[in-house]
Design a protein around this motif. Structure first.
Motif, PDB file in Angstrom:
ATOM      1  N   ASP A  28       0.919  -1.258  -0.040  1.00 57.17           N
ATOM      2  CA  ASP A  28       0.073   0.000  -0.227  1.00 57.17           C
ATOM      3  C   ASP A  28       1.030   1.428   0.033  1.00 57.17           C
ATOM      4  O   ASP A  28       0.675   2.087  -0.744  1.00 57.17           O
ATOM      5  N   ARG A  29       2.041   1.386   0.845  1.00 56.25           N
ATOM      6  CA  ARG A  29       2.987   2.385   0.854  1.00 56.25           C
ATOM      7  C   ARG A  29       3.617   2.618  -0.387  1.00 56.25           C
ATOM      8  O   ARG A  29       3.828   3.617  -0.943  1.00 56.25           O
ATOM      9  N   LEU A  30       4.017   1.452  -0.988  1.00 51.09           N
ATOM     10  CA  LEU A  30       4.943   1.252  -2.252  1.00 51.09           C
ATOM     11  C   LEU A  30       3.841   2.190  -3.329  1.00 51.09           C
ATOM     12  O   LEU A  30       4.166   2.902  -3.985  1.00 51.09           O
ATOM     13  N   VAL A  31       2.558   1.668  -3.439  1.00 54.22           N
ATOM     14  CA  VAL A  31       1.677   2.352  -4.323  1.00 54.22           C
ATOM     15  C   VAL A  31       1.350   3.625  -4.408  1.00 54.22           C
ATOM     16  O   VAL A  31       1.239   4.492  -5.167  1.00 54.22           O
ATOM     17  N   ALA A  32       1.173   4.005  -3.049  1.00 56.66           N
ATOM     18  CA  ALA A  32       0.874   5.511  -2.611  1.00 56.66           C
ATOM     19  C   ALA A  32       2.048   6.337  -3.059  1.00 56.66           C
ATOM     20  O   ALA A  32       1.859   7.390  -3.546  1.00 56.66           O
ATOM     21  N   ASP A  33       3.451   5.847  -2.398  1.00 56.60           N
ATOM     22  CA  ASP A  33       4.349   6.854  -3.066  1.00 56.60           C
ATOM     23  C   ASP A  33       4.606   6.833  -4.365  1.00 56.60           C
ATOM     24  O   ASP A  33       4.910   8.092  -4.950  1.00 56.60           O
ATOM     25  N   TYR A  34       4.311   5.885  -5.119  1.00 54.45           N
ATOM     26  CA  TYR A  34       4.672   5.715  -6.490  1.00 54.45           C
ATOM     27  C   TYR A  34       3.665   6.647  -7.173  1.00 54.45           C
ATOM     28  O   TYR A  34       3.896   7.639  -7.995  1.00 54.45           O
ATOM     29  N   LEU A  35       2.193   6.505  -6.828  1.00 60.09           N
ATOM     30  CA  LEU A  35       1.364   7.563  -7.245  1.00 60.09           C
ATOM     31  C   LEU A  35       1.523   9.093  -7.018  1.00 60.09           C
ATOM     32  O   LEU A  35       1.401   9.986  -7.746  1.00 60.09           O
ATOM     33  N   ARG A  36       2.065   9.317  -5.652  1.00 60.53           N
ATOM     34  CA  ARG A  36       2.489  10.822  -5.247  1.00 60.53           C
ATOM     35  C   ARG A  36       3.611  11.236  -6.319  1.00 60.53           C
ATOM     36  O   ARG A  36       3.216  12.401  -6.811  1.00 60.53           O
ATOM     37  N   ARG A  37       4.538  10.574  -6.531  1.00 63.25           N
ATOM     38  CA  ARG A  37       5.658  11.038  -7.292  1.00 63.25           C
ATOM     39  C   ARG A  37       5.138  11.029  -8.820  1.00 63.25           C
ATOM     40  O   ARG A  37       5.673  11.803  -9.426  1.00 63.25           O
ATOM     41  N   LEU A  38       4.448  10.075  -9.328  1.00 64.04           N
ATOM     42  CA  LEU A  38       3.841  10.190 -10.550  1.00 64.04           C
ATOM     43  C   LEU A  38       3.021  11.428 -10.858  1.00 64.04           C
ATOM     44  O   LEU A  38       3.196  12.183 -11.780  1.00 64.04           O
ATOM     45  N   ASN A  39       2.311  11.722  -9.831  1.00 62.80           N
ATOM     46  CA  ASN A  39       1.396  12.835  -9.883  1.00 62.80           C
ATOM     47  C   ASN A  39       2.367  14.465  -9.969  1.00 62.80           C
ATOM     48  O   ASN A  39       1.818  15.152 -10.650  1.00 62.80           O
ATOM     49  N   GLU A  40       3.588  14.400  -9.220  1.00 64.34           N
ATOM     50  CA  GLU A  40       4.298  15.346  -9.172  1.00 64.34           C
ATOM     51  C   GLU A  40       4.990  15.621 -10.641  1.00 64.34           C
ATOM     52  O   GLU A  40       4.860  16.786 -11.100  1.00 64.34           O
ATOM     53  N   LEU A  41       5.339  14.176 -11.356  1.00 64.69           N
ATOM     54  CA  LEU A  41       6.018  14.421 -12.453  1.00 64.69           C
ATOM     55  C   LEU A  41       4.973  14.982 -13.630  1.00 64.69           C
ATOM     56  O   LEU A  41       5.344  15.813 -14.228  1.00 64.69           O
ATOM     57  N   LEU A  42       3.742  14.322 -13.537  1.00 70.93           N
ATOM     58  CA  LEU A  42       2.646  14.882 -14.509  1.00 70.93           C
ATOM     59  C   LEU A  42       2.347  16.205 -14.279  1.00 70.93           C
ATOM     60  O   LEU A  42       2.162  16.864 -15.479  1.00 70.93           O
ATOM     61  N   SER A  43       2.470  16.522 -13.289  1.00 66.01           N
ATOM     62  CA  SER A  43       2.049  18.028 -13.000  1.00 66.01           C
ATOM     63  C   SER A  43       2.964  18.819 -13.548  1.00 66.01           C
ATOM     64  O   SER A  43       2.769  19.996 -14.067  1.00 66.01           O
ATOM     65  N   ALA A  44       4.214  18.542 -13.241  1.00 67.66           N
ATOM     66  CA  ALA A  44       5.164  19.410 -13.737  1.00 67.66           C
ATOM     67  C   ALA A  44       5.252  19.382 -15.368  1.00 67.66           C
ATOM     68  O   ALA A  44       5.496  20.223 -16.212  1.00 67.66           O
ATOM     69  N   LEU A  45       4.980  18.343 -15.908  1.00 69.00           N
ATOM     70  CA  LEU A  45       4.948  18.127 -17.374  1.00 69.00           C
ATOM     71  C   LEU A  45       3.887  18.938 -17.750  1.00 69.00           C
ATOM     72  O   LEU A  45       3.789  19.631 -18.713  1.00 69.00           O
TER      73      LEU A  45
END
Length: 119
Positions: A28-45
């Protein structure tokens, strides 16, 4: 991502998992951390409209274990390209140097990219 597979369960010799490495994983933490970082990168993009300016290119390049390695690129139709993976283009294509002959290949151009010694 393999989290709980034992060495005997892994699909290919180059695969690994947290368990195979003697580590534990809270999925659960792995998925949450992954999605958080993915959101950061997609927002920057989305904010910049550009993978380089948004930092996505640098983030991916810094974590790409393929770069610097000799690779075998399996091409559609059975062809192969062998050389050193030298960089990622701004658009994400992998640049492979085959003794001075440089090729750029994208995800749609290849079937697999594997270590050159992997047969």
């Amino acid at each position: 991502m393999n989290t709980a597979m034992s060495v005997s369960q892994l699909p290919v010799p180059t695969a690994t998992s947290f368990v195979a490495l003697g580590e534990t994983c809270e999925e659960d933490r792995l998925v949450a951390d992954y999605l958080r970082r993915l959101n950061e990168l997609l927002s920057a993009l989305a904010a910049t409209g550009d993978a380089v300016a948004g930092g996505v290119h640098a983030a991916v390049t810094s974590r790409c274990g393929t770069l610097g390695q000799r690779v075998r690129v399996s091409l559609p139709g059975g062809g192969e390209l062998t050389g050193r993976a030298v960089r990622l283009e701004a658009d994400g294509r992998l640049v492979v140097d085959d003794d001075g002959l440089v090729h750029s290949v994208g995800a749609g151009d290849v079937v697999h990219v594997r270590p050159a010694s992997d047969r």
